[in-house]
Design a protein around this motif. Structure first.
Motif, short mmCIF file in Angstrom:
data_model
loop_
_atom_site.label_atom_id
_atom_site.label_comp_id
_atom_site.label_asym_id
_atom_site.label_seq_id
_atom_site.Cartn_x
_atom_site.Cartn_y
_atom_site.Cartn_z
N THR A 3 37.41 21.06 -7.24
CA THR A 3 38.08 20.14 -8.16
C THR A 3 37.18 18.96 -8.47
OG1 THR A 3 40.13 20.68 -7.02
CG2 THR A 3 40.16 18.75 -8.45
N ARG A 4 37.20 18.54 -9.71
CA ARG A 4 36.42 17.38 -10.11
C ARG A 4 37.30 16.14 -10.04
NH1 ARG A 4 32.05 16.30 -14.54
NH2 ARG A 4 30.53 15.73 -12.96
N THR A 5 36.78 15.04 -9.50
CA THR A 5 37.56 13.79 -9.41
C THR A 5 36.80 12.62 -10.04
OG1 THR A 5 36.58 13.23 -7.29
CG2 THR A 5 38.60 14.53 -7.23
N ASN A 6 37.53 11.51 -10.23
CA ASN A 6 36.91 10.24 -10.65
C ASN A 6 36.17 10.32 -11.97
OD1 ASN A 6 37.58 8.46 -8.42
ND2 ASN A 6 36.39 9.91 -7.21
N GLN A 7 36.80 10.95 -12.96
CA GLN A 7 36.15 11.14 -14.26
C GLN A 7 36.63 10.15 -15.31
OE1 GLN A 7 33.67 13.77 -14.79
NE2 GLN A 7 33.87 13.25 -12.64
N THR A 8 35.69 9.53 -16.00
CA THR A 8 36.01 8.73 -17.20
C THR A 8 35.41 9.45 -18.40
OG1 THR A 8 35.86 6.69 -15.91
CG2 THR A 8 35.78 6.48 -18.30
N VAL A 9 36.23 9.73 -19.38
CA VAL A 9 35.70 10.46 -20.54
C VAL A 9 35.97 9.69 -21.83
CG1 VAL A 9 36.06 12.68 -19.41
CG2 VAL A 9 37.78 11.83 -20.98
N ASP B 26 29.87 10.29 -16.98
CA ASP B 26 30.54 11.43 -16.33
C ASP B 26 30.45 12.68 -17.20
OD1 ASP B 26 33.25 9.40 -14.95
OD2 ASP B 26 31.26 9.90 -14.16
N GLN B 27 30.61 12.53 -18.49
CA GLN B 27 30.55 13.69 -19.38
C GLN B 27 29.12 14.24 -19.44
OE1 GLN B 27 32.49 11.45 -22.64
NE2 GLN B 27 33.86 13.19 -22.86
#
Lengths: 493, 490, 212
Positions: A3-9, B26-27
């Motif tokens: 699982t990927r965590t702590n993402q800002t997109v 992140d992207q």
């Protein structure tokens, strides 16, 4: 499964000209300007109202204390909904929600058939509304002209009457004065199906203009008050000419523009807290060679985007400007200037981006320019909406399956994603040979073809307007004519 | 007059320029990790003997079918050895093209097979004279920083050596740095030798490169032997190399935007590793075209908004990795300088400039790069000026806020005659071909379109601009190298 | 004498307001005639400015600065010129019509006419026909200009011209109009003498109308 965590997109492109500190300084500049320089307000009733609430009034000069401004900004609505008269379309006026549309009142018009520059007539208003209705990237409507073949003092009302029946996209109407403002409002109420229906959800927006620097004339304020009284969402914005009516430096222009709209916001909130007031305007510079207001200047894009940020900073919607040009004839200059301002405005996240189709520094309206800009807006949108990053779009499996130098033409993945690639309607991507064989058409040729095709074949919603509504509108126009005739008669006595 | 005490507004942070961002860190990381996966799982394929040897002697896995898979550690070690900056210095001695993060340079395009004849207006094959003319115009235009060939010398005595002739045509007529394509490794070597002549030796060239070599690959993750030849030579000699893989969405690459970014990045990283294995520290720029197919032509579209998006995104990815970037800008699918050429040129210049692409080439290319247009060069110079004006952003200072001036002029006043306007109006953009006269003045002057004004300006530049001539001795020495090549390559 | 005047023209072209005023005084002290100062110093300088402006070598803020120089010097010279009976370009009364508060175009026109040596009486904004008539009378104007931005205020232009006729002043004054919705056709319709589409051409047109 990991699982990927702590993402800002980024869900869209991000664009900014002013830092938080820069915006704060401009905001403070506005506070200080309204406090210490003040405005000239040529409306006695409005001055009285402000005086009651603590403003310093001396003749036409009004100085506004900052608590009035802060109180007003605390009651402005974060969301305003405009619903079309047929109930099919909801327009949300809220932060960063972008719409493009034409502009009002140029004195001349480019005939889409003869390509001649001529006066604008009543049937043009209906045509412009239909074209706006047809174009996918146009979200609201303004007339692109001033009707010349009706009673001069009712050009505004006739324009609205024609346009409102030919589009379900929100119209930003304008009016000469409170009287015609009221006429337009009656028409809107008729289209909405009654006053209660309108109160429930407005179906149009009103556009009014103070004068730079720091001046509100009687009618501009009077109309603004009428709109506030009646819960009509309104635009109260100046056309600031850098180096002419406002300072030549951009920060000073932003202070001025912000101050001028803020007067309208304050008065409107005092009359009806929570009524929608939109700030912004046309922001550009005076060309110092030709003394022309430069609608095609890159400064227009820069200033508009920066003022948009100020609007967001104070919590107000933004009326911006783009898709316009100083060219006198549809040509690459028109395309360069429009593409530059369109993309800047899109990226800035303004709410109503107007004057798309403004030609000749605002002196002529052109549906050809509008149709061209519609395509440019489509291109801009592709960049603005950014990139969707997820396991499926990253396509690692596809890439490994295809291998180095592999072909992706027939895969399911390609079928799925190729469907959302942008389809041009006016851009030519054919080979030179094919292009030459088909007549060496330029984009201008294709623009003209497409515009004429829309005019000839796109009906719009007019057949859905109920007969009794049409009758009501005719009655309103008739009553207005009678009133104007009476006034004219009274004057000549 | 009030005495001024020391007044300072503390803790202020401003945007020095306009800010633009497509992808967050992140992207970008997701794309980067995916590219690393591709390199480990699938890799790339090459057949160049020296390259294969370099990989075989490293931790990479070389399979029987010449497939090379690379572990992440190798990629990151290679990334660490890439120089963060390089500079191109034209023969005018100016270190004018700064290849470093967020510095943007613009230049023409290369190898267009056709141009429009200035007299007849007809499209015809390009020639030595056309390359010269374009170089002259690039030399003149204030907002173009480097020169590519624009056209191809299709009238070269030997079709296998047109690249040397191109080099000469460019260097004679342009004092700015060059970006040059070459036919193969031998072509690059000759060009480099010509440049060393001018620079005064190999080491001088390495310190102050005169040109960057533009190396295009049309097959993603499958560099040809010629491509690798050029890469290896450039790396060895410290010639800044612009590696430009080209990918077509849904054909040679995935149809999703993120997918083509992953594939392109994998290709780029593979190249970074290869060059590092050869010799660490040679300046490398990554770029290319990631676009949709122009259906009828079966070549990539040079005007699609997808291209504008991928260019900006790739630039951001390269920046994040500490790499230098290159993209196509000021180009179009249009066949003539019309509203489409203008719109597509604006979009490609705008998004690349805002993203901070280091080397933006293809200015002046029509028809997807097939036709070079001198008029479009001039048009794009003006467009660049406009977009730069927006990129400059806004300064917020006491002087620019002008609150005291607002008070002085007051409500209903005017600023036209004020000293403040006199002092600041020149900070605005000044048009060259764009016309802002009103209708009466415009129609009295002949009702000219933009194109009517553009074409005479091209002629004017060609007639009146004289680039600093190149020392005749050097020209002769260069010609010797070229003649040798002409004879050899028969 | 020509040294003074040459220097004055140069200072004017360079936009040095105080220097031009000083030189004017110095020249008068040195017994240079006010007529020569006007024609060979100031107007000579403005002619160069006008040429450079037309050739796109000088721009509006610079031209306005030169006009300021002109204004400063004329303040000193005007009474002297009147005394000695020298004819100046004349007096130009200008304003925005009733109901209209827009004036930037009008302001620019006024300043450009100052640069051409006219005495400019700018009445401001929102002016009724009677106010215009009174000013034309009071200042003995030979040139009159009206501006409007709003189509609804344009009829005031026709009313004003009628008021001027009724006051018996029509022959005294040449009438020009301008503003975004205004056209040459409209000017003819209402009996104005001319329409100008920008400030620079307004000055040329004004001079033409007066036979200067």
């Amino acid at each position: 499964m990991s699982t990927r965590t702590n993402q800002t997109v980024n869900q869209t492109a991000q664009f900014s000209i002013l830092s938080q500190d820069q915006k704060q300084r401009i905001f403070e500049g506005m506070i200080e300007t309204l406090r210490n320089t003040g405005v000239h307000l040529h409306h006695e009733q409005a001055r009285e109202l402000l005086k009651e609430h603590g403003a310093l009034v001396d003749g036409v000069s009004v100085k506004i204390p900052q608590n009035l401004i802060l109180d007003a900004l605390a009651t402005v609505p974060p969301v305003t909904v405009v619903q079309s008269w047929d109930g099919t379309r909801k327009t949300l006026i809220e932060k960063n929600q972008v719409l493009f549309g034409p502009g009002p009142t140029p004195p001349n018009f480019t005939d889409p058939h003869t390509l001649e520059r001529r006066k604008y007539v009543r049937t043009d208003a209906a045509m412009v509304a239909r074209i706006c209705q047809a174009l996918p990237n146009i979200g609201f409507v303004q007339s692109l002209g001033t009707i010349s073949d009706v009673t001069v003092s009712l050009a505004d009302v006739y324009e609205f009457a024609e346009m409102v029946q030919n589009t379900t996209k929100p119209i930003l109407s304008w009016a000469f004065s409170r009287n015609t403002c009221s006429d337009i409002h009656q028409i809107a109420i008729a289209m909405a199906g009654g006053e209660d229906a309108f109160k429930q959800c407005p179906n149009y927006v009103f556009y009014g203009e103070p004068i730079s620097p720091l001046l509100s004339d009687f009618h501009a304020m009077d109309k603004a008050m009428y709109c506030a009284e009646n819960g009509i969402p309104q635009v109260y914005t100046p056309c600031c000419i850098g180096g002419g009516t406002v300072p030549a430096t951009h920060a000073g222009q932003l202070v001025c523009a912000l101050s001028e709209s803020m007067l309208g916001v304050v008065v409107a909130q005092l009359i009806n807290p929570g009524t929608c007031v939109i700030m912004g305007g046309v922001q550009s510079i005076m060309d110092m060679q030709y003394s022309v207001y430069a609608y095609g200047a890159p400064e227009l894009g820069l200033l508009s985007a920066a003022l948009t940020e100020m609007a967001k900073f104070v919590g107000l919607p933004m009326f911006s400007t783009a898709g316009c040009t100083d060219t006198k004839i549809l040509d690459p200059q028109g395309a360069i200037e429009a593409a530059t301002s369109v993309h800047s405005a899109m990226l800035s996240g303004a709410n109503f981006i107007h004057d798309v189709g403004y030609f000749e520094s605002g002196m002529t309206g052109s549906v050809l320019q509008l149709v061209m800009a519609d395509e440019q807006i489509g291109m801009s949108h592709v960049v603005a909406r950014g990139i969707d990053i997820n396991d499926e779009t990253l396509a690692v499996e596809e890439i490994c399956n295809a291998g180095p130098g592999g072909n992706y033409s027939d895969t399911d993945h390609t079928k799925k994603f190729a469907a959302s690639l942008w389809q041009p309607t006016l851009m030519d991507r054919s080979s030179y040979e094919d292009w030459a064989a088909q007549g060496r058409k330029t984009m201008k040729d294709r623009i003209i073809e497409k515009t004429r095709d829309i005019i000839a074949n796109f009906e719009g919603p007019i057949s859905k307007v109920p007969e009794d509504t049409k009758k009501k509108i005719a009655d309103i126009l008739q009553a207005a004519e009678a009133r104007e005739a009476e006034n004219a008669g009274a004057k000549s006595k | 007059m009030l005495e001024k005490t020391m007044l300072i507004k503390m803790n202020q942070q401003a945007y020095g320029t306009t800010r633009f961002q497509i992808l967050t860190g992140d992207q970008i990381e997701q794309i980067y990790f995916a590219a690393l996966d591709v390199l480990e799982i699938s890799g790339a394929r090459i057949s160049h003997p020296e390259a294969l040897e370099l990989f075989t002697n490293s931790d990479a896995v070389v399979s029987e079918d010449n497939r090379v898979r690379i572990p992440t550690a190798m990629v990151e070690q290679a990334l660490g050895s890439c120089p963060s900056k390089s500079t191109l210095t034209g023969r005018n001695g100016k270190r004018s093209v700064k290849l470093q993060k967020n510095e943007v340079a613009f230049g023409s395009g290369a190898d267009a097979g056709f141009v429009y004849d200035r007299k007849s207006g007809e499209r015809r094959e390009s020639s030595f004279a056309d390359v010269e003319a374009a170089a002259k115009i690039v030399d003149y235009l204030p907002r173009l920083d480097f020169c590519m060939s624009h056209g191809r010398v299709s009238n070269a005595p030997n079709p296998k050596t047109y690249d040397r002739h191109q080099f000469l045509a460019m260097i004679k007529n342009c004092t700015k740095p060059l970006v040059v394509t070459s036919i193969d490794g031998d072509g690059l070597r000759d060009q480099w030798e010509m440049a060393c002549l001018l620079r005064g030796g190999e080491k001088e060239f390495r310190l102050n490169p005169l040109f960057a070599t533009f190396i295009r690959s049309d097959s993603p993750l499958m560099s040809s032997n010629d491509t690798v030849d050029k890469l290896l030579f450039a790396t060895e000699k410290g010639i800044p190399a612009v590696y430009t893989p080209c990918a077509v969405l849904g054909v040679t690459a995935p149809a999703s935007i993120a997918g083509v970014l992953v594939q392109t990045l994998a290709d780029a990283l593979f190249t970074v590793v290869l060059c590092c294995l050869k010799k660490p520290g040679s300046p490398l720029l990554l770029g290319g075209i990631q676009s949709v197919m122009a259906q009828a032509k079966e070549t990539p579209s040079y005007g699609s908004p997808e291209l504008h998006l991928t260019s900006a995104a790739m630039t951001e990815i390269y920046k994040w990795l500490g790499l230098l970037s290159s993209s196509a800008g000021g180009c179009t699918d249009a066949k003539v300088v019309d509203e489409q050429a203008a719109s597509e040129s604006v979009m490609s210049i705008y998004n690349n400039l805002m993203a901070g692409t280091n080397l933006i080439h293809q200015i002046g290319c029509l028809d997807g790069g097939l036709t070079g247009s001198l008029a479009s060069l001039v048009m794009c110079d003006e467009i660049i000026g406009m977009v730069k004006q927006i990129a400059k952003g806004i300064q917020v200072t006491d002087e620019t806020l002008a609150l005291d001036i607002l008070k002085e002029v007051g409500p209903g006043g005017e600023f036209l005659s004020h000293d403040h306007t006199y002092d600041h109006w020149k900070e605005w953009f000044r048009p060259t071909i764009i016309d802002r006269s009103n209708y009466e003045v415009w129609s009295d002057s002949g009702s000219k379109t933009y194109n009517d004004r553009l074409e005479p300006e091209v002629d004017r530049i060609l007639e009146s601009h004289a680039p600093e001539p190149l020392d005749e001795n050097i020209v002769q020495e260069m010609k010797k190298i070229i003649n040798l090549a002409d004879k050899k390559e028969v | 004498m020509s040294e003074f005047l040459g220097k004055m023209a140069e200072s004017l072209i360079a936009g040095k307001v105080d220097e031009v005023t000083d030189l004017t005084r110095q020249a008068l002290d040195a017994n240079v005639s006010s007529k020569d100062i006007l024609e060979k110093g100031l107007l000579a300088g403005m002619e160069v400015v006008g040429k450079r402006f037309k050739a796109n070598e000088m721009f509006i803020p610079e031209v306005l600065r030169c006009a300021k120089c002109m204004h400063g010097a004329m303040e000193i010279l005007r009474p002297l010129l009147a005394e000695t009976g020298v004819e100046t370009a004349g007096t130009f009364v200008i304003g925005t019509v009733k109901g209209d508060l827009h004036d930037i175009g009008k302001n620019l026109v006024g300043m450009m006419f100052e640069g051409a040596g006219f005495k400019v009486v700018d009445l401001g904004i929102d002016l009724a026909p009677a106010a215009f008539v009174a000013a034309i009378k009071e200042h003995n104007a030979n040139l009159f200009g009206m501006s409007a931005l709003l189509t609804t205020t344009m009829p005031k232009m026709g009313e004003t011209i009628n008021a001027i006729k009724e006051a018996g002043l029509r022959d005294q004054v040449k009438i020009m109009i301008g503003g975004a919705p205004v056209t040459g056709e409209f000017a003819k319709e209402i009996g104005a003498d001319a329409y100008a589409s920008n400030a620079a051409s307004a000055v040329d047109t004004g001079k033409e109308l007066l036979g200067l």
